[in-house]
Write an enzyme that holds these catalytic residues in place. Structure first.
Site, short mmCIF file in Angstrom:
data_model
loop_
_atom_site.label_atom_id
_atom_site.label_comp_id
_atom_site.label_asym_id
_atom_site.label_seq_id
_atom_site.Cartn_x
_atom_site.Cartn_y
_atom_site.Cartn_z
N GLU A 65 0.83 -1.20 0.00
CA GLU A 65 0.00 0.00 0.00
C GLU A 65 0.87 1.26 0.00
OE1 GLU A 65 -3.20 0.44 -0.29
OE2 GLU A 65 -3.78 -1.67 -0.34
N ARG A 70 12.97 6.25 7.61
CA ARG A 70 13.62 7.32 8.36
C ARG A 70 14.95 6.82 8.91
NH1 ARG A 70 14.87 4.55 12.11
NH2 ARG A 70 13.64 3.91 13.91
N LYS A 72 17.29 7.74 12.28
CA LYS A 72 17.17 8.45 13.55
C LYS A 72 17.93 9.77 13.49
CE LYS A 72 16.37 4.86 17.04
NZ LYS A 72 15.10 5.44 17.49
N LYS A 80 18.91 7.75 22.99
CA LYS A 80 18.82 6.30 23.15
C LYS A 80 20.13 5.74 23.70
CE LYS A 80 16.87 2.24 20.99
NZ LYS A 80 16.06 1.74 19.85
N ARG A 104 9.21 1.12 6.93
CA ARG A 104 7.91 0.54 7.28
C ARG A 104 7.13 0.26 5.99
NH1 ARG A 104 5.40 4.24 11.06
NH2 ARG A 104 6.72 3.15 12.56
N GLU A 166 16.05 -1.86 10.31
CA GLU A 166 14.82 -2.42 10.85
C GLU A 166 13.70 -2.23 9.84
OE1 GLU A 166 12.51 -2.30 15.03
OE2 GLU A 166 12.35 -0.46 13.86
#
Length: 259
Positions: A65, A70, A72, A80, A104, A166
């Site tokens: 879709e 990104r 960080k 972090k 994502r 990731e």
């Protein structure tokens, strides 16, 4: 990763700031460090774009879709590092923080999320380092998504480096719920009232039910099939001639980390 030096000045123990040249060196090293992750992210994005174009050109169904990505920000990364009390050198950060670069992939259906994971994991230059399957085992608050740390080679003028990225796979309903949850946690500075947490969990259950119902409708239109659990379909007719490798258990790809 350069940090301010400390030294005694006269009788007082005062910090000695970095010189302008040291600051420039630290800045350049940090920018190069993040640049490597940006290149790794772009490699994954290219692979996804190729798959999406193939589905659009050669098949009658596109499972992707939309895609977002990104790296960080320096402030977020430094925060972090401090929270996790990681040694402030690049080697330690590389070892302990694997979500510096993130992609994502939002899919139409749960089976699409697993299919796209398989298609990426099957590529020769991809190494699957870790997997967290929050679709099969949602978090206590209802969060669902398939998280994978994929290592991809990047070829620079100085040679090859392997960069972890990731990659999150989720449905439209999962993405909508996660976006709302993030806004609520931000508004309440992570101290969300109990009644809102209960409502969020109910909404997550509703989103999961919607995913199941919409996928069932989709398969009734394109062919008969019965949905059984996360990413598994029994007796289903393939919706197209799109390449769909047999899905081995995720454990064959990489260790599944506990939530």
């Amino acid at each position: 990763m350069a940090t301010p030096r400390s030294a005694a000045a006269d009788s007082d123990d005062l910090p000695v700031l970095l010189s302008p040249s040291e600051l420039r060196t630290a800045r350049d090293e940090f920018q190069q460090f993040l640049m490597e992750y940006r290149f790794g992210m772009q490699e994954i994005e290219t692979k996804i774009a190729i798959l999406r174009d193939e589905f659009l050109q050669l098949h009658d169904y596109n499972p992707i879709e939309h895609v977002s990505s990104r790296v960080k920000s320096p402030d977020s990364l430094v925060d972090k590092i401090r929270r996790r009390e990681i040694s402030q050198d690049f080697a330690s950060v590389r070892e302990h923080i694997t979500d510096i670069a993130g992609v994502r992939i939002t899919c139409s259906f749960v089976t699409d999320a697993y299919r796209l994971f398989d298609l990426l994991a099957a590529q020769d230059d991809i190494t699957v380092l870790h997997v967290k399957d929050y679709i099969a085992e949602p978090k206590a608050n209802g969060y669902k998504s398939l998280h994978a740390i994929l290592q991809v080679p990047v070829f620079l003028s100085t040679g090859r480096i392997d960069v972890p990225v990731e990659v999150q796979f989720r449905t439209i309903a999962m993405d909508f719920w996660a976006s709302l949850e993030h806004k609520i946690y931000y508004k309440y500075d992570r101290r969300v009232p109990a009644e809102l947490l209960d409502d969020l969990k109910d909404a997550a259950d509703t989103a999961a039910e919607l995913d199941t119902r919409m996928e069932r409708l989709h398969r009734e239109i394109r062919g008969s099939g019965e949905i059984r659990g996360s990413g598994e379909v029994r007796g289903a007719v393939e919706e197209s001639d799109a390449p769909r490798p047999a899905r081995p258990p995720i454990l064959r790809h990489a260790p599944v980390l506990d939530a």
